[in-house]
Design a protein around this motif. Structure first.
Motif, mmCIF file in Angstrom:
data_model
loop_
_atom_site.group_PDB
_atom_site.id
_atom_site.type_symbol
_atom_site.label_atom_id
_atom_site.label_comp_id
_atom_site.label_asym_id
_atom_site.label_seq_id
_atom_site.Cartn_x
_atom_site.Cartn_y
_atom_site.Cartn_z
ATOM 1 N N TYR A 533 0.838 -1.202 0.000
ATOM 2 C CA TYR A 533 0.000 0.000 0.000
ATOM 3 C C TYR A 533 0.873 1.253 0.000
ATOM 4 C CZ TYR A 533 -4.194 2.675 1.550
ATOM 5 O OH TYR A 533 -5.252 3.539 1.670
ATOM 6 N N ASP A 534 1.853 1.266 0.876
ATOM 7 C CA ASP A 534 2.753 2.431 0.966
ATOM 8 C C ASP A 534 3.699 2.493 -0.230
ATOM 9 O OD1 ASP A 534 1.611 3.235 3.328
ATOM 10 O OD2 ASP A 534 3.126 2.297 4.604
ATOM 11 N N TYR A 535 4.204 1.343 -0.648
ATOM 12 C CA TYR A 535 5.203 1.291 -1.722
ATOM 13 C C TYR A 535 4.644 1.828 -3.034
ATOM 14 C CZ TYR A 535 8.590 -0.722 -5.012
ATOM 15 O OH TYR A 535 9.520 -0.907 -6.012
ATOM 16 N N PHE A 536 3.440 1.346 -3.396
ATOM 17 C CA PHE A 536 2.846 1.777 -4.657
ATOM 18 C C PHE A 536 1.993 3.032 -4.520
ATOM 19 C CE2 PHE A 536 3.477 -2.785 -5.770
ATOM 20 C CZ PHE A 536 4.235 -2.585 -6.908
ATOM 21 N N GLY A 537 1.502 3.300 -3.326
ATOM 22 C CA GLY A 537 0.526 4.373 -3.163
ATOM 23 C C GLY A 537 1.068 5.706 -2.702
ATOM 24 N N ARG A 538 2.284 5.736 -2.144
ATOM 25 C CA ARG A 538 2.789 6.978 -1.558
ATOM 26 C C ARG A 538 4.030 7.511 -2.280
ATOM 27 N NH1 ARG A 538 -0.466 7.635 2.815
ATOM 28 N NH2 ARG A 538 -1.156 5.752 3.909
ATOM 29 N N GLY A 539 4.215 7.082 -3.526
ATOM 30 C CA GLY A 539 5.226 7.709 -4.358
ATOM 31 C C GLY A 539 6.564 7.013 -4.450
ATOM 32 N N GLU A 540 6.765 5.927 -3.687
ATOM 33 C CA GLU A 540 8.053 5.249 -3.770
ATOM 34 C C GLU A 540 8.233 4.586 -5.129
ATOM 35 O OE1 GLU A 540 10.772 2.023 -1.260
ATOM 36 O OE2 GLU A 540 8.927 2.818 -0.391
ATOM 37 N N ASN A 541 7.123 4.048 -5.661
ATOM 38 C CA ASN A 541 7.165 3.453 -6.994
ATOM 39 C C ASN A 541 5.920 3.907 -7.754
ATOM 40 O OD1 ASN A 541 7.056 1.810 -9.305
ATOM 41 N ND2 ASN A 541 8.138 0.151 -8.266
ATOM 42 N N ASN A 542 6.100 4.768 -8.755
ATOM 43 C CA ASN A 542 4.980 5.327 -9.508
ATOM 44 C C ASN A 542 4.705 4.573 -10.811
ATOM 45 O OD1 ASN A 542 4.037 7.485 -7.868
ATOM 46 N ND2 ASN A 542 5.847 8.682 -8.423
ATOM 47 N N VAL A 543 5.029 3.281 -10.828
ATOM 48 C CA VAL A 543 4.881 2.506 -12.057
ATOM 49 C C VAL A 543 3.434 2.530 -12.565
ATOM 50 C CG1 VAL A 543 4.546 0.352 -10.763
ATOM 51 C CG2 VAL A 543 5.314 0.268 -13.156
ATOM 52 N N MET A 544 2.458 2.557 -11.655
ATOM 53 C CA MET A 544 1.058 2.545 -12.089
ATOM 54 C C MET A 544 0.738 3.770 -12.939
ATOM 55 S SD MET A 544 -0.731 1.352 -8.546
ATOM 56 C CE MET A 544 -0.413 -0.265 -7.824
ATOM 57 N N LYS A 545 1.217 4.918 -12.492
ATOM 58 C CA LYS A 545 0.941 6.158 -13.216
ATOM 59 C C LYS A 545 1.733 6.229 -14.520
ATOM 60 C CE LYS A 545 -0.303 8.537 -8.976
ATOM 61 N NZ LYS A 545 -0.162 9.719 -8.116
ATOM 62 N N THR A 546 2.932 5.652 -14.504
ATOM 63 C CA THR A 546 3.731 5.601 -15.729
ATOM 64 C C THR A 546 3.030 4.749 -16.781
ATOM 65 O OG1 THR A 546 5.777 5.860 -14.460
ATOM 66 C CG2 THR A 546 5.968 4.972 -16.698
ATOM 67 N N LEU A 547 2.488 3.606 -16.348
ATOM 68 C CA LEU A 547 1.780 2.721 -17.274
ATOM 69 C C LEU A 547 0.529 3.393 -17.827
ATOM 70 C CD1 LEU A 547 2.112 -0.681 -15.387
ATOM 71 C CD2 LEU A 547 3.289 0.001 -17.483
ATOM 72 N N LYS A 548 -0.177 4.125 -16.969
ATOM 73 C CA LYS A 548 -1.365 4.844 -17.431
ATOM 74 C C LYS A 548 -1.000 5.893 -18.486
ATOM 75 C CE LYS A 548 -5.492 5.058 -14.720
ATOM 76 N NZ LYS A 548 -6.397 5.886 -13.913
ATOM 77 N N LYS A 549 0.117 6.554 -18.260
ATOM 78 C CA LYS A 549 0.578 7.586 -19.198
ATOM 79 C C LYS A 549 0.926 6.952 -20.544
ATOM 80 C CE LYS A 549 4.067 11.301 -19.532
ATOM 81 N NZ LYS A 549 4.906 10.784 -20.611
ATOM 82 N N ILE A 550 1.636 5.834 -20.487
ATOM 83 C CA ILE A 550 2.009 5.129 -21.723
ATOM 84 C C ILE A 550 0.751 4.656 -22.456
ATOM 85 C CG2 ILE A 550 3.127 3.057 -22.629
ATOM 86 C CD1 ILE A 550 5.176 3.351 -20.319
ATOM 87 N N LYS A 551 -0.207 4.154 -21.690
ATOM 88 C CA LYS A 551 -1.465 3.676 -22.280
ATOM 89 C C LYS A 551 -2.195 4.807 -22.993
ATOM 90 C CE LYS A 551 -5.918 1.605 -21.023
ATOM 91 N NZ LYS A 551 -6.743 1.056 -19.917
ATOM 92 N N LYS A 552 -2.265 5.956 -22.345
ATOM 93 C CA LYS A 552 -2.960 7.108 -22.932
ATOM 94 C C LYS A 552 -2.269 7.567 -24.211
ATOM 95 C CE LYS A 552 -4.758 11.693 -21.728
ATOM 96 N NZ LYS A 552 -4.874 12.713 -20.650
ATOM 97 N N GLU A 553 -0.929 7.616 -24.172
ATOM 98 C CA GLU A 553 -0.176 8.040 -25.355
ATOM 99 C C GLU A 553 -0.366 7.056 -26.506
ATOM 100 O OE1 GLU A 553 3.718 8.258 -23.727
ATOM 101 O OE2 GLU A 553 3.455 10.283 -22.898
ATOM 102 N N SER A 554 -0.380 5.767 -26.202
ATOM 103 C CA SER A 554 -0.575 4.752 -27.237
ATOM 104 C C SER A 554 -1.968 4.855 -27.847
ATOM 105 C CB SER A 554 -0.374 3.355 -26.650
ATOM 106 O OG SER A 554 0.949 3.195 -26.191
#
Length: 564
Positions: A533-554
């Protein structure tokens, strides 16, 4: 002479009316109407106008159909005369908003706007205003706006102001053409009474309104966007009506629509989760109610205004007059399980369910209930539709950890259920850690009523007893109770919602109690959930948002190639 009240509960997929006996809370008749247009998240009704990612719209005509069909149906089923119905109350998902003209007509009804997505109702789970929400939060924090702390430090993209700002940014002609932008629940009340009465519940929890301070200053709105400087005066209203009050009476026009008698009392509108609290008899602090459906909303009464990180809001008199009403929530619960059954279950399971005459959820629950705690080796994060509390971030997405080539569908199904229970525990612990007691837990909604395995998991994860609403339509019952309050004691109703709750609020006799061995095992799993929860949700790993950005661009690239 027996008197009755009607509650109408507007959900995500349908609206339902319940005819309730005043004095006992006995539900005499129920009727449900599926929305004709459903949730529009791909195309507008024209079938041509495609919606972008994270959009979720509804059609206001569906709301009137609910009144037109369900109210006469419950009266006919129960053989009750409209003369004996003293009051009507409604509740709604929130924040669900729409633009209207000066006559109260939704802009989407007008031909010149019918192909513009922004002219329709933005449903609670419309998350396409996340950019506006992010910018609002940044500016509010920079300016030191004190309202931010009352909402856990963040304003959600689901709420009023980000959605209004999105309209202004993307469809200024809709913003200009709108005489008002208001909650759908207040619009429906206006169709019943002929007057717009904005309710204090949605204003307080979803539109940054405060009983003492009002809305944020014009200076703040100007800092967001100069065009928003006078948004309160131009598109909202400073006239807010308290819940528990009378909004008006059924007009002649509404009487023809509903079959009710002109002059029948109509309560100020409410939110589905909040209106359910008195329906289970809660009228005092320390008792948490989970309203479990497509999403889950957690409502808790307190005696003081505390700052709780990630809460959806704290509003004075927001639930029960005289108390602070705290709200938190999870954006993905029933939606979570529905997604899984529609996309991830093999045909052989569906065939087995069909052969046995049960639905796929029943089959998966049966198989999952045979598993021991931790036996699947799986752990999930319940963010398939973003995180409402405690992170307030719609850009977060789901996680399933520990899967192997031997993983079975029922194991994943159970892991998803456990994830929602862990999410609720995170909310409970956050309240407690910030000075808001949680001493008892109640649950309402179809999931709470039907899925014994899930409720036992929740009891084990929380390590607390859970009491279940006696009503299968708890919000509608609560709305009917407020309808009886709107009528008043002189007309056979009540003077306060507290009085109504004493007579009409009910829970089942059966209580889910934690099993110690399970609770101990879940403690280990929760510890790991909290780390993820903390690792993905509080900025330590923003992979979810990076994937969303890539998805939107694609997606944009694909659209451009198609156009070319």
């Amino acid at each position: 002479m027996t008197k009755y009240s009607i509650g109408v509960d507007y959900g995500t997929q349908s609206g339902r009316a319940v005819l309730v006996e005043v004095g006992t809370g006995r539900e005499v008749a129920t009727a449900v109407k599926e929305y004709t247009h459903g949730v529009m998240d791909e195309y507008l009704p024209d079938g041509k106008t495609k919606l972008e990612h994270d959009w979720a719209l509804q059609h206001p005509a569906d709301y009137l159909e609910v009144l037109e069909i369900t109210i006469p149906e419950v009266l006919t089923k129960a053989q009750v005369s409209a003369e004996d119905v003293i009051g009507l109350g409604i509740d709604f998902t929130a924040c669900t908003v729409l633009p209207i003209d000066k006559n109260g007509t939704p802009l989407c009804f007008q031909p010149e706007y019918s192909s513009n997505p922004h002219s329709y109702v933005k449903l609670w789970k419309h998350h396409a205003a996340q950019d506006e929400a992010n910018r609002l939060n940044e500016i509010a924090e920079e300016r030191g706006e004190k309202f931010l702390s009352r909402y856990g430090g963040k304003i959600s993209s689901e709420w009023m102001i980000p959605k209004v700002w999105q309209i202004l940014n993307e469809a200024p002609e809709i913003y200009t053409g709108a005489d008002q932008i208001l909650e759908a629940t207040d619009w429906v009340i206006s169709q019943l009474t002929g007057e717009i009465t904005r309710n204090s519940c949605t204003a307080g929890y979803k539109a940054i309104w405060h009983k003492q301070d009002g809305y944020p200053s014009n200076e703040f709105f100007k800092a967001l966007d100069p065009r928003l400087e006078n948004v309160v005066e131009e598109k909202l209203s400073t006239k807010i009506f308290p819940i528990g009050a009378k909004a008006g009476e059924i007009t002649e026009k509404a009487a023809k629509l509903t079959g009710l008698k002109p002059g029948t009392a109509v309560a100020v509108a409410n939110v589905d989760a909040h209106v359910a609290v008195p329906a289970v008899g809660i009228t005092e602090p320390g008792k948490l109610l989970m309203i479990m459906g497509t999403s889950t909303c957690h409502i808790l009464l307190g005696e003081e205004e505390k700052v709780v990180p990630g809460m959806c809001g704290v509003v004075e008199d927001g639930v029960i007059p005289g108390y602070m009403g705290y709200e938190a929530g999870q954006s993905c619960v029933g939606d979570h399980f529905e997604w899984f059954t529609e996309n991830c279950v093999p045909q052989s399971y569906q065939e087995e369910a069909d052969a046995r005459g049960i639905n796929i959820h029943q089959l998966l629950t049966e198989k999952a209930s045979k598993l021991e705690v931790g036996e699947s080796g799986l752990l999930a994060l319940d963010w398939w539709n973003g995180n409402r509390s405690t992170l307030v971030d719609a850009d977060l997405t789901g996680v399933l950890l520990g899967a192997t080539l031997l993983t079975k569908p029922e194991e994943i199904y159970r892991a998803l259920i456990e994830a929602t229970a862990f999410g609720t525990r995170m909310i409970v612990e956050t309240f407690r850690n910030n000075g808001v007691p949680v001493n008892e837990v109640f649950a309402a909604g179809g999931i709470a009523e039907k899925n014994r395995m899930m409720m036992q998991i929740y009891a084990d994860v929380l390590n607390m007893d859970i009491k279940i609403s006696a009503s299968s339509q708890t919000p509608a019952l609560g709305s009917a109770m407020f309808g009886a309050v709107a009528a008043g004691k002189d007309r056979g109703g009540y003077d306060t919602i507290t009085d109504a709750a004493k007579d009409m609020g009910r829970v089942k006799d059966y209580i889910y109690q934690p099993i110690k061995a399970n609770a101990d095992s879940y403690q280990q799993l929760f510890n790991e959930y909290a780390r993820l929860y903390d690792y993905f949700g509080r900025g330590e790993n923003n992979v979810m948002k990076t994937l969303k950005k890539i998805k939107k661009e694609s997606s944009l690239k694909k659209t451009e190639e198609t156009v070319c």
